[in-house]
Design an enzyme around this catalytic site. Structure first.
Site, PDB file in Angstrom:
ATOM      1  N   GLY A   1      55.464 -12.845  55.215  1.00 46.67           N
ATOM      2  CA  GLY A   1      54.066 -12.121  54.242  1.00 46.67           C
ATOM      3  C   GLY A   1      53.596 -10.698  55.126  1.00 46.67           C
TER       4      GLY A   1
ATOM      5  N   GLY B   1      51.956 -18.616  51.956  1.00 45.30           N
ATOM      6  CA  GLY B   1      51.891 -19.309  51.391  1.00 45.30           C
ATOM      7  C   GLY B   1      52.615 -20.377  51.572  1.00 45.30           C
TER       8      GLY B   1
HETATM    9  C1  3PG Z   1      55.552 -15.544  47.616  1.00 43.29           C
HETATM   10  O1  3PG Z   1      56.001 -14.847  48.497  1.00 43.29           O
HETATM   11  O2  3PG Z   1      54.744 -16.183  48.070  1.00 43.29           O
HETATM   12  C2  3PG Z   1      56.724 -16.363  47.664  1.00 43.29           C
HETATM   13  O3  3PG Z   1      57.296 -16.164  47.359  1.00 43.29           O
HETATM   14  C3  3PG Z   1      56.072 -17.341  45.902  1.00 43.29           C
HETATM   15  O4  3PG Z   1      55.378 -16.263  44.937  1.00 43.29           O
HETATM   16  P1  3PG Z   1      53.981 -16.930  44.597  1.00 43.29           P
HETATM   17  O5  3PG Z   1      52.943 -16.952  45.571  1.00 43.29           O
HETATM   18  O6  3PG Z   1      53.798 -15.820  43.333  1.00 43.29           O
HETATM   19  O7  3PG Z   1      54.292 -18.338  43.589  1.00 43.29           O
END
Ligand code: 3PG
Ligand code: MG
Length: 384
Positions: A332, A355
């Site tokens: 991220g 996450g």
């Molecule tokens: C992410 O980018 O965090 C994962 O692909 C999971 O996606 P989500 O948080 O929409 O479940």
């Protein structure tokens, strides 16, 4: 089988002529319908190449964004399909899994439709393996199943850090919401020697220490919890000692909108919003990181996408890149920051999961891993 007890590609039955369903996490960042970072697609290629090399045919599937169970062209996987065709010709990609409400509901009927016509299931979607969704936990109930190379590597690295970190172990946490990270902070306090806290979440901690935070992000209902964590940490949680703040009338991403930018201590006047750690803090954090033999970093130190407030994140990213210890960056925003500053190549492991990496550090396991373990693939017939 590796230490975490999950079957891997070598545990699958012979694949020549078999049809493999590959769950990938191709939830890539996009702008104006174009992929801005294809890391998650490239990261699945080793698994795909291995499967093709065994004589299997491969169909991939992924979610993209959060269309919430309805077909929405805004979340079309078409750009992903095009990029995948360049990187792995001949591999098909199904429609966005989240166009069907059965995906997030882990509906058995949806899972049954998904696996129809396939002989084998491979999960390489590390970034989505903290979700107990149909495509993650469903197929291992009925098909021989295994973790792909990417999932395997992510888990080995993150569990290695969790269970056998070389010390000092320094964890760096940022990002906006403290409530999202309380579980992982608690878990990290059990294993890390130092926890460096920046980003929007630091203001709830500063408030817990009695500082005034002005108009900065504050989760008032978490102040008591943060106070408890500070007591429990006995000095191992490091908070900023100075802050870069944006004055009244200022707007993020709009330098022309007015509003002074100033460095100050941790008592922030009314109307001022803390948006980055200050230079003193960045240097202090850098010194702690320089001594580390293990570093895990998740979450930016400030609003680094606005050039006026990138300095704290840049200094920390540089310190992580320069650190001689083993360095891990969670997916991220912090991975994006490392890439923006041209430092990603100097990090030992840039995770494809945000996450998911936090949940794995916190819990030591993920729903997607449990599902693979329960599939029984790779176990000797009479094993427990
Ligand atoms: C992410 O980018 O965090 C994962 O692909 C999971 O996606 P989500 O948080 O929409 O479940
Ligand atoms: Mg997410």
């Amino acid at each position: 089988m590796p230490a975490f007890g999950v079957p891997t590609l070598e545990d699958l039955p012979p694949l020549d002529g078999k049809r493999v369903l590959l769950r990938a996490d191709f939830n890539v960042p996009m702008k104006d319908g174009r992929i801005t970072d294809d890391l998650r697609i490239r990261a699945a290629v080793p698994t795909i190449e291995w499967l093709l090399g065994q004589g299997a045919s491969v169909t991939a599937c992924t979610h993209l964004g959060r269309p919430k169970g309805t077909v929405n062209p805004e979340y079309s996987v078409e750009p992903v399909r095009a990029r995948l065709a360049e990187l792995a010709p001949g591999v098909e990609l199904l429609d966005n899994l989240r166009f069907d409400p059965g995906e997030e509901a882990d509906d058995p009927a949806f899972a049954a439709r998904l696996v129809e016509g396939f002989d084998v299931y491979v999960n390489d979607a590390f970034g989505a393996s903290h979700r107990a969704h149909a495509s993650i936990v469903g197929p291992p109930r009925t098909l021989p199943s295994a973790a792909g190379r990417l999932l395997q590597r992510e888990v080995e690295v993150l569990l290695g850090v969790r269970e056998r970190p070389l010390r000092p172990f320094v964890a760096i946490l940022g990002g906006s919401k403290v409530s999202d990270k309380l579980g992982v902070i608690d878990a990290l306090l059990g294993i890390a020697d130092h926890l460096l806290v920046g980003g929007g979440m630091c203001f709830t901690f500063l408030a817990a220490r009695g500082a005034s935070v002005g108009s900065s992000l504050l989760e008032a209902d978490q102040v008591d919890t943060c106070r408890g964590l500070l007591e429990q940490a006995e000095g191992r949680i490091h908070l900023p000692s100075d802050i870069t703040a944006l004055g009244p009338g200022g707007k993020l991403f709009e330098p022309g909108a007015g509003g002074d930018v100033r460095q100050m201590g941790t008592s922030i006047p009314d109307g001022w919003m803390g948006v980055d750690i200050g230079p003193g803090t960045a240097a202090e954090f850098g010194d702690v990181i320089a001594e580390a033999r293990t570093v895990v970093w998740n979450g930016p130190m400030g609003v680094f996408e606005d050039p006026r407030f990138e300095a704290g994140t840049r200094t920390v990213a540089q310190a992580v890149a320069d650190c001689g210890g083993f360095t891990v960056v969670g997916g991220g925003d912090s991975a994006a920051a490392a890439a923006q500053f041209g430092l990603a190549a100097d990090i030992d492991h840039v995770s494809t999961g945000g996450g998911a990496s936090l949940e794995l550090l916190e819990q030591g396991d993920l729903p997607g891993l449990e599902a693979l373990r329960r599939s029984g693939t790779g176990k000797a017939p009479n094993a427990e």
